[in-house]
Design an enzyme around this catalytic site. Structure first.
Site, PDB file in Angstrom:
ATOM      1  N   HIS A   1      46.058  39.822  37.801  1.00  0.00           N
ATOM      2  CA  HIS A   1      47.425  39.264  38.251  1.00  0.00           C
ATOM      3  C   HIS A   1      48.676  39.188  37.218  1.00  0.00           C
ATOM      4  O   HIS A   1      49.655  38.850  37.307  1.00  0.00           O
ATOM      5  CB  HIS A   1      47.247  37.953  38.542  1.00  0.00           C
ATOM      6  CG  HIS A   1      46.472  37.830  39.795  1.00  0.00           C
ATOM      7  ND1 HIS A   1      45.116  38.113  40.149  1.00  0.00           N
ATOM      8  CD2 HIS A   1      46.907  37.558  41.166  1.00  0.00           C
ATOM      9  CE1 HIS A   1      44.879  38.005  41.347  1.00  0.00           C
ATOM     10  NE2 HIS A   1      45.821  37.776  41.988  1.00  0.00           N
TER      11      HIS A   1
ATOM     12  N   GLU B   1      38.358  39.441  37.715  1.00  0.00           N
ATOM     13  CA  GLU B   1      39.379  38.793  37.045  1.00  0.00           C
ATOM     14  C   GLU B   1      39.773  37.928  38.088  1.00  0.00           C
ATOM     15  O   GLU B   1      39.265  37.591  39.066  1.00  0.00           O
ATOM     16  CB  GLU B   1      40.646  39.790  36.924  1.00  0.00           C
ATOM     17  CG  GLU B   1      41.098  40.773  38.510  1.00  0.00           C
ATOM     18  CD  GLU B   1      41.851  39.679  39.234  1.00  0.00           C
ATOM     19  OE1 GLU B   1      42.782  38.830  38.736  1.00  0.00           O
ATOM     20  OE2 GLU B   1      41.993  39.709  40.651  1.00  0.00           O
TER      21      GLU B   1
ATOM     22  N   SER C   1      43.720  41.516  43.848  1.00  0.00           N
ATOM     23  CA  SER C   1      43.582  39.958  44.305  1.00  0.00           C
ATOM     24  C   SER C   1      42.700  39.922  45.813  1.00  0.00           C
ATOM     25  O   SER C   1      41.725  40.646  45.840  1.00  0.00           O
ATOM     26  CB  SER C   1      44.852  39.259  44.586  1.00  0.00           C
ATOM     27  OG  SER C   1      44.898  37.962  44.757  1.00  0.00           O
TER      28      SER C   1
END
Length: 331
Positions: free
Chosen positions: A305, A237, A115
């Site tokens: 995630h 992502e 992230s």
């Protein structure tokens, strides 16, 4: 170009030092943090919290300098074998100018997270050439219950401990993209059947580079963003974005010439994607932006995630076979 260096593999009883470069989730979710500690210890690791573990400074764990000091202290601690992020957030890029890169060059260690931690992983690789690992965060990934832990733990061990190559990733049988209310503690999630998708066929071999798409905007154009080389395998992502976000970000990469250079693309699962009533998935929007893709594209890969999460080494060479739906680490 900086020479690529792999940090030493983790051995039995390795110590994992925890850093909190952005959001103070361990303070918000102590029950999940304790579960994560139990799960890592059950894998045979020892856990060493950083100085900001459990601390909160509004939207972050501490000041920019405090967060940098915590990270650097773990780098310099000879008892620590690996650094793992507790969670992502929004402001990890703020500490990039203050990281002790000379210490990383002198004594490389595995550094892992995902992230917002993308900024640190790519920044460290860009400056030092040391391979970093896009993989589990402590609280959000290991503060989970079965059946999502087993594939996460197996892959992290395979990549960080054995390092045996070539290594072909195995697709987990099930996954979950449910959100967790961390203030209420970890919950049992409903597993869904898994599947990876061929968006554009073909095979490519190249350097693996990428991370969280939203976070890339915070380091793009700086010395902390590795240059995208011809033939690179890009992985991307994101989480909880809209269809409009997808079109904006994919178009940004196209305008920057990224899609003219890469040799292949791996799209991770997008947790809780809002299609804004279009009925379109991120890969559908990507195809409109690209037109006819000139490289292989594999979508739905478990590198974001959602859980389980597979560990990807930034800077290593991989082979992507979109027709066979395989990703293999080579060197």
């Amino acid at each position: 170009m900086t020479r690529t260096v792999c940090p030493p593999g983790l051995g039995p009883g390795a110590v994992i030092g925890l850093f909190t470069s952005s959001y103070p989730l361990a303070a918000e979710a102590p029950e999940a943090a304790e579960l994560a500690k139990e799960n890592l210890e059950a894998m045979g690791y020892r856990v060493k919290p950083g100085a900001l573990m459990g601390r909160r400074d509004f939207y972050r764990s501490g000041s920019i300098q405090e967060r940098a000091r915590e990270f650097n202290a773990l780098l310099a601690d000879d008892s620590v074998d690996c650094l793992m992020a507790t969670v992502g957030g929004m402001v990890s890029n703020a500490i990039l100018p203050y990281i002790d890169y000379e210490q990383i060059r002198k004594k490389p260690k595995a550094i892992i997270g995902h992230s917002d931690v993308t900024a640190l992983l790519l920044g460290i690789y860009a400056v030092t050439g040391v391979v970093t690992y896009y993989g589990p965060n402590f609280v959000t990934t290991f503060g989970q219950y079965p059946p999502f832990l087993e594939d996460t733990a197996r892959c992290m061990r395979d990549v960080l401990e054995s390092g045996a190559l070539p290594y072909t990733y195995r697709m987990p049988k099930v996954y979950s993209d449910e959100l967790t209310d961390w203030g209420k503690g970890p919950t049992h999630k409903e597993p869904k059947p898994n599947g990876w998708m061929t968006v554009s066929g073909g095979r490519a071999r190249g350097r693996l580079i990428g991370g969280n798409l939203n976070t890339l905007t915070g380091i793009w154009g700086s010395g902390y963003m590795p240059e995208i080389h011809g033939g690179d395998i890009l992985f991307l992502e994101d989480t909880e974005k809209f269809a409009a976000h997808a079109e904006r970000y994919f178009s940004w990469l196209k305008l920057c010439g990224v899609f003219d250079r890469i040799g292949g693309l791996i799209l991770g699962k997008h947790r809780q994607f809002d299609d804004q009533d279009t009925g379109r998935a991120p890969q559908d929007i990507l195809l409109e932006v690209l037109g006819r893709p000139a490289f292989p594209i594999l979508a739905g890969f478990d590198c974001g995630h959602t859980v389980p999460m597979l560990t990807l080494p930034i800077g290593m060479t991989v082979e992507l076979d979109a027709d066979a739906k395989t990703v293999t680490l080579l060197e």
